[in-house]
Design a protein around this motif. Structure first.
Motif, short mmCIF file in Angstrom:
data_model
loop_
_atom_site.label_atom_id
_atom_site.label_comp_id
_atom_site.label_asym_id
_atom_site.label_seq_id
_atom_site.Cartn_x
_atom_site.Cartn_y
_atom_site.Cartn_z
N SER A 25 1.07 -1.21 -0.03
CA SER A 25 -0.38 0.01 -0.15
C SER A 25 0.98 0.91 0.06
O SER A 25 2.07 1.21 0.70
N ASN A 26 0.52 2.02 -1.00
CA ASN A 26 1.19 3.49 -0.23
C ASN A 26 0.34 4.80 -0.40
O ASN A 26 0.95 5.64 -0.92
N LEU A 27 -0.78 4.44 0.62
CA LEU A 27 -1.85 5.25 0.36
C LEU A 27 -2.58 4.77 1.92
O LEU A 27 -3.03 3.59 1.87
N ALA A 28 -2.90 5.62 2.56
CA ALA A 28 -3.71 5.27 4.45
C ALA A 28 -5.00 6.41 3.98
O ALA A 28 -3.81 6.85 4.59
N ILE A 29 -6.02 5.73 4.62
CA ILE A 29 -7.18 6.46 4.72
C ILE A 29 -8.07 6.42 5.97
O ILE A 29 -7.92 5.10 5.82
N ILE A 30 -7.85 7.28 6.78
CA ILE A 30 -7.96 7.16 8.04
C ILE A 30 -9.58 8.05 8.31
O ILE A 30 -9.30 8.72 8.45
N SER A 31 -9.85 6.62 9.12
CA SER A 31 -11.36 7.86 9.17
C SER A 31 -11.71 7.29 10.75
O SER A 31 -11.30 5.98 11.07
N HIS A 32 -12.58 7.81 11.31
CA HIS A 32 -13.13 7.14 12.67
C HIS A 32 -14.77 7.90 13.00
O HIS A 32 -15.86 8.47 11.86
N VAL A 38 -11.35 3.20 11.53
CA VAL A 38 -11.06 2.62 9.98
C VAL A 38 -10.19 3.12 9.45
O VAL A 38 -9.80 4.05 8.92
N MET A 39 -8.92 1.87 8.76
CA MET A 39 -7.76 2.33 8.22
C MET A 39 -7.56 1.29 6.75
O MET A 39 -8.22 0.49 6.77
N ASP A 40 -7.80 2.17 5.37
CA ASP A 40 -8.47 2.21 4.61
C ASP A 40 -6.55 1.80 4.17
O ASP A 40 -6.57 2.88 3.99
N PHE A 41 -6.45 1.15 3.37
CA PHE A 41 -5.07 1.24 2.69
C PHE A 41 -5.40 0.67 1.39
O PHE A 41 -5.60 -0.25 0.94
N VAL A 42 -4.60 1.56 0.46
CA VAL A 42 -5.12 1.75 -0.90
C VAL A 42 -3.77 1.42 -1.88
O VAL A 42 -2.73 1.72 -1.51
N ARG A 43 -3.52 1.14 -3.18
CA ARG A 43 -2.44 0.62 -3.82
C ARG A 43 -2.29 1.91 -4.80
O ARG A 43 -3.53 1.46 -5.68
N LEU A 44 -1.71 2.83 -5.44
CA LEU A 44 -1.71 4.01 -5.94
C LEU A 44 -1.31 3.39 -6.98
O LEU A 44 0.00 3.18 -6.80
N LYS A 54 -7.03 -2.39 -1.42
CA LYS A 54 -6.67 -3.57 -0.63
C LYS A 54 -6.79 -4.24 0.63
O LYS A 54 -6.87 -5.24 1.02
N SER A 55 -6.81 -3.11 1.76
CA SER A 55 -7.10 -4.06 2.90
C SER A 55 -7.59 -2.59 3.99
O SER A 55 -6.80 -1.45 3.54
N ARG A 56 -8.59 -3.10 4.79
CA ARG A 56 -9.40 -2.38 5.61
C ARG A 56 -8.76 -2.98 6.69
O ARG A 56 -9.89 -3.93 6.69
N ILE A 57 -8.69 -1.83 7.76
CA ILE A 57 -8.67 -2.70 9.05
C ILE A 57 -9.27 -1.73 10.46
O ILE A 57 -9.16 -0.26 10.53
N ILE A 58 -9.81 -2.65 10.90
CA ILE A 58 -11.08 -1.23 12.06
C ILE A 58 -10.32 -2.06 13.58
O ILE A 58 -10.02 -3.16 13.89
N ILE A 59 -9.92 -0.56 14.30
CA ILE A 59 -9.72 -1.32 15.48
C ILE A 59 -10.17 -0.04 16.56
O ILE A 59 -11.53 0.97 16.25
N SER A 60 -10.64 -0.19 17.58
CA SER A 60 -10.72 0.30 18.88
C SER A 60 -10.02 1.83 19.06
O SER A 60 -8.68 1.30 18.19
#
Length: 105
Positions: A25-32, A38-44, A54-60
């Motif tokens: 991944s060369n871009l991470a988009i983080i929202s809450h 929620v962290m979305d990992f993107v490949r540009l 490419k991957s989404r990670i959801i954490i507390s």
């Protein structure tokens, strides 16, 4: 007795082969929301106007804070060993649009 407590506190983590390969991944988009990050990992890819998550990670929130501290500690160790990380050649952020509904908690 202390040895028995130490053995009970060990965590056995399995790393399946398909996960061990990782996802670039060369871009991470983080929202809450008020309950999670929620962290979305993107490949540009150059000259491609569309990118996929490419991957989404959801954490507390608590785990997000521990992750932030762990990343800061690892960056400090990396720079102590390899020198400062050069941020001067970062490309500008591309304009983004998501085709997903707004998150609600």
């Amino acid at each position: 007795m202390a040895d028995q407590n130490q053995n009970n506190n060990k965590l056995n983590i399995e790393l399946p082969e398909e996960v061990a390969e990782g996802v670039y991944s060369n871009l991470a988009i983080i929202s809450h929301s008020n309950q999670e990050f929620v962290m979305d990992f993107v490949r540009l890819v150059p000259n491609v106007p569309k990118a996929k998550v490419k991957s989404r990670i959801i954490i507390s929130p608590q785990h997000a804070k521990r992750l932030m501290k762990a990343l800061a500690e690892n960056i400090h160790k990396f720079e102590a060993q390899h020198g400062p990380i050069d941020e001067s050649n970062n490309p500008p952020m591309p304009p983004m649009s998501f085709n997903t509904p707004k998150a609600q908690a």
